[in-house]
Design a protein around this motif. Structure first.
Motif, PDB file in Angstrom:
ATOM      1  N   ILE A   1       8.687  25.748  47.947  1.00 59.33           N
ATOM      2  CA  ILE A   1       8.205  27.205  48.864  1.00 59.33           C
ATOM      3  C   ILE A   1       9.504  28.049  48.208  1.00 59.33           C
ATOM      4  O   ILE A   1       8.626  29.482  48.147  1.00 59.33           O
ATOM      5  CB  ILE A   1       8.962  27.142  50.338  1.00 59.33           C
ATOM      6  CG1 ILE A   1       7.808  26.313  50.770  1.00 59.33           C
ATOM      7  CG2 ILE A   1       8.591  28.357  51.046  1.00 59.33           C
ATOM      8  CD1 ILE A   1       7.627  25.319  52.476  1.00 59.33           C
ATOM      9  N   GLN A   2      10.347  27.896  47.963  1.00 59.40           N
ATOM     10  CA  GLN A   2      11.014  28.968  47.095  1.00 59.40           C
ATOM     11  C   GLN A   2      10.630  29.637  46.132  1.00 59.40           C
ATOM     12  O   GLN A   2      10.613  30.368  45.439  1.00 59.40           O
ATOM     13  CB  GLN A   2      12.932  27.931  46.999  1.00 59.40           C
ATOM     14  CG  GLN A   2      13.736  27.807  48.306  1.00 59.40           C
ATOM     15  CD  GLN A   2      14.930  27.246  48.283  1.00 59.40           C
ATOM     16  OE1 GLN A   2      15.014  26.266  47.526  1.00 59.40           O
ATOM     17  NE2 GLN A   2      15.597  27.165  49.154  1.00 59.40           N
ATOM     18  N   VAL A   3      10.120  28.131  45.078  1.00 55.44           N
ATOM     19  CA  VAL A   3       9.817  28.598  43.833  1.00 55.44           C
ATOM     20  C   VAL A   3       8.818  29.684  44.366  1.00 55.44           C
ATOM     21  O   VAL A   3       8.004  30.614  43.149  1.00 55.44           O
ATOM     22  CB  VAL A   3       9.622  27.582  43.666  1.00 55.44           C
ATOM     23  CG1 VAL A   3       8.739  28.078  41.486  1.00 55.44           C
ATOM     24  CG2 VAL A   3      10.707  26.897  43.178  1.00 55.44           C
ATOM     25  N   ILE A   4       7.832  29.201  44.902  1.00 57.38           N
ATOM     26  CA  ILE A   4       6.855  30.003  45.561  1.00 57.38           C
ATOM     27  C   ILE A   4       6.989  31.465  45.882  1.00 57.38           C
ATOM     28  O   ILE A   4       6.027  32.256  45.026  1.00 57.38           O
ATOM     29  CB  ILE A   4       5.267  29.751  46.524  1.00 57.38           C
ATOM     30  CG1 ILE A   4       4.943  27.858  46.115  1.00 57.38           C
ATOM     31  CG2 ILE A   4       4.830  30.039  47.078  1.00 57.38           C
ATOM     32  CD1 ILE A   4       4.500  27.184  46.763  1.00 57.38           C
ATOM     33  N   VAL A   5       7.825  31.703  47.088  1.00 52.13           N
ATOM     34  CA  VAL A   5       8.166  32.815  47.346  1.00 52.13           C
ATOM     35  C   VAL A   5       8.242  34.028  46.442  1.00 52.13           C
ATOM     36  O   VAL A   5       7.613  34.817  45.608  1.00 52.13           O
ATOM     37  CB  VAL A   5       9.341  32.520  48.255  1.00 52.13           C
ATOM     38  CG1 VAL A   5      10.079  33.783  48.686  1.00 52.13           C
ATOM     39  CG2 VAL A   5       8.244  32.629  49.380  1.00 52.13           C
ATOM     40  N   ARG A   6       9.521  33.305  44.853  1.00 48.93           N
ATOM     41  CA  ARG A   6       9.782  33.914  43.676  1.00 48.93           C
ATOM     42  C   ARG A   6       8.362  34.208  43.467  1.00 48.93           C
ATOM     43  O   ARG A   6       7.844  35.513  43.045  1.00 48.93           O
ATOM     44  CB  ARG A   6      10.637  33.222  43.170  1.00 48.93           C
ATOM     45  CG  ARG A   6      12.261  33.457  43.614  1.00 48.93           C
ATOM     46  CD  ARG A   6      13.151  32.812  42.909  1.00 48.93           C
ATOM     47  NE  ARG A   6      14.622  32.885  43.755  1.00 48.93           N
ATOM     48  CZ  ARG A   6      15.551  34.226  42.795  1.00 48.93           C
ATOM     49  NH1 ARG A   6      14.758  34.162  42.378  1.00 48.93           N
ATOM     50  NH2 ARG A   6      16.520  33.863  42.913  1.00 48.93           N
ATOM     51  N   LEU A   7       7.200  33.631  42.918  1.00 44.22           N
ATOM     52  CA  LEU A   7       5.848  33.632  42.763  1.00 44.22           C
ATOM     53  C   LEU A   7       5.534  34.784  42.685  1.00 44.22           C
ATOM     54  O   LEU A   7       4.890  36.269  42.449  1.00 44.22           O
ATOM     55  CB  LEU A   7       5.258  32.684  42.116  1.00 44.22           C
ATOM     56  CG  LEU A   7       5.845  31.226  40.986  1.00 44.22           C
ATOM     57  CD1 LEU A   7       5.467  30.434  41.865  1.00 44.22           C
ATOM     58  CD2 LEU A   7       6.163  31.970  39.652  1.00 44.22           C
ATOM     59  N   VAL A   8       5.487  34.689  43.944  1.00 41.20           N
ATOM     60  CA  VAL A   8       4.635  35.929  45.034  1.00 41.20           C
ATOM     61  C   VAL A   8       5.047  37.169  44.927  1.00 41.20           C
ATOM     62  O   VAL A   8       4.596  38.410  44.282  1.00 41.20           O
ATOM     63  CB  VAL A   8       4.860  35.259  46.364  1.00 41.20           C
ATOM     64  CG1 VAL A   8       4.048  36.293  47.175  1.00 41.20           C
ATOM     65  CG2 VAL A   8       3.254  34.483  46.445  1.00 41.20           C
ATOM     66  N   GLN A   9       6.653  37.544  44.900  1.00 40.88           N
ATOM     67  CA  GLN A   9       7.301  38.421  44.365  1.00 40.88           C
ATOM     68  C   GLN A   9       7.647  39.041  43.312  1.00 40.88           C
ATOM     69  O   GLN A   9       7.953  39.853  42.976  1.00 40.88           O
ATOM     70  CB  GLN A   9       8.816  38.213  45.686  1.00 40.88           C
ATOM     71  CG  GLN A   9       8.341  38.070  47.385  1.00 40.88           C
ATOM     72  CD  GLN A   9       9.946  37.947  47.295  1.00 40.88           C
ATOM     73  OE1 GLN A   9      10.829  37.913  47.096  1.00 40.88           O
ATOM     74  NE2 GLN A   9       9.793  37.907  48.805  1.00 40.88           N
TER      75      GLN A   9
END
Length: 255
Positions: free
Chosen positions: A78-86
């Motif tokens: 999830i931490q990686v996904i959040v960074r990708l989204v942002q």
């Protein structure tokens, strides 16, 4: 947040006196050193400690290793996904996921929650050996890292080594700091391995957290205090030498 992270701003030139912001041990090469930058900022700290906190709290509360591993793995992803989204850099987060994945896989296949912490023991042992050898050959590992970050020249390694090793105060500072980090890694093993051997997972997780970011921050701040003055003087000497060389070349061209 890795120990030897090297993160720079787009304007970082990689040359002496650059202004790139780095985290981890590479931050010691920053002229405007900041402990906050070194530990990756508030978000970097959160991303570093959260998987470990979740692992130890969830396992102690449930004693369900599979559930603990799945939740910890999901959190890291999830931490990686959040960074990708942002649309932010994911390199640090990916490195964190990789490190957590190794720990989780080790615990999963061994069916032993303690083994989540075993890769950390191996990493600390590795750095003790590497840094100890670097002291024996008088090429202190921390100094070599800082100098390579400041000036990553690999075409003339002997000249590169001589450029900073011939500066006796700077060399002594790098030797001292390298010894300091050997003590840090050894302290982690000295405190945590007995807890591992006696199967105190909760206490081991707590010790791992305390001796993670907080100890790292204290040690890197102490490292900066040791090397700040000799490194600053070394930079000034470099700039003076470069200016003199540039003036000489200009005079030759005019002649």
């Amino acid at each position: 947040m890795g120990l030897f992270d090297h993160k720079t701003d787009p304007g970082d030139t990689g040359s002496t006196g650059d202004t790139g912001k780095r985290s981890g041990m590479a931050s010691l090469a920053n002229e405007d050193f900041s402990v906050i930058d070194a530990i990756g900022g508030p978000r970097g700290v959160l991303e570093s400690v959260l998987p470990g906190v979740v692992f130890v709290v969830l396992f102690v509360a449930t004693r369900d290793l599979q559930l603990t591993i799945m939740v910890s793995a999901a959190l890291a992803v999830i931490q990686v996904i959040v960074r990708l989204v942002q649309r932010q850099s994911v390199m640090g987060a990916l490195a964190g996921v990789f490190a957590v994945a190794i720990c989780l896989v080790w615990a999963w296949f061994s069916h032993d929650a303690r083994n989540y912490y075993l890769p950390g023991f191996l990493v600390n042992t590795f750095w003790i050996v590497v840094l100890a050898i670097s002291l024996l050959v008088r090429i202190p590992g921390i100094g070599a890292l800082v100098e390579f970050v400041r000036n990553p020249v690999i075409e003339h390694p002997r000249a590169w080594l001589s450029a900073w090793r011939d500066d006796k105060p700077l060399l002594r500072a790098y030797m001292t700091v390298t010894g300091l980090w050997i003590v840090v890694f050894a302290a982690r093993l000295g405190v945590q391995v007995p807890m591992y051997l006696t199967n105190h997972v909760g206490w081991l997780g707590t010790a791992r957290l305390i001796m993670g970011v907080p100890l790292f921050a204290a040690a890197i701040w102490a490292s900066w205090l040791v090397i700040a003055t000799p490194l600053h003087r070394h930079r000034l000497a470099e700039r003076a030498a470069n200016a003199e060389s540039a003036n000489a070349e200009s005079a030759d061209e005019q002649a």
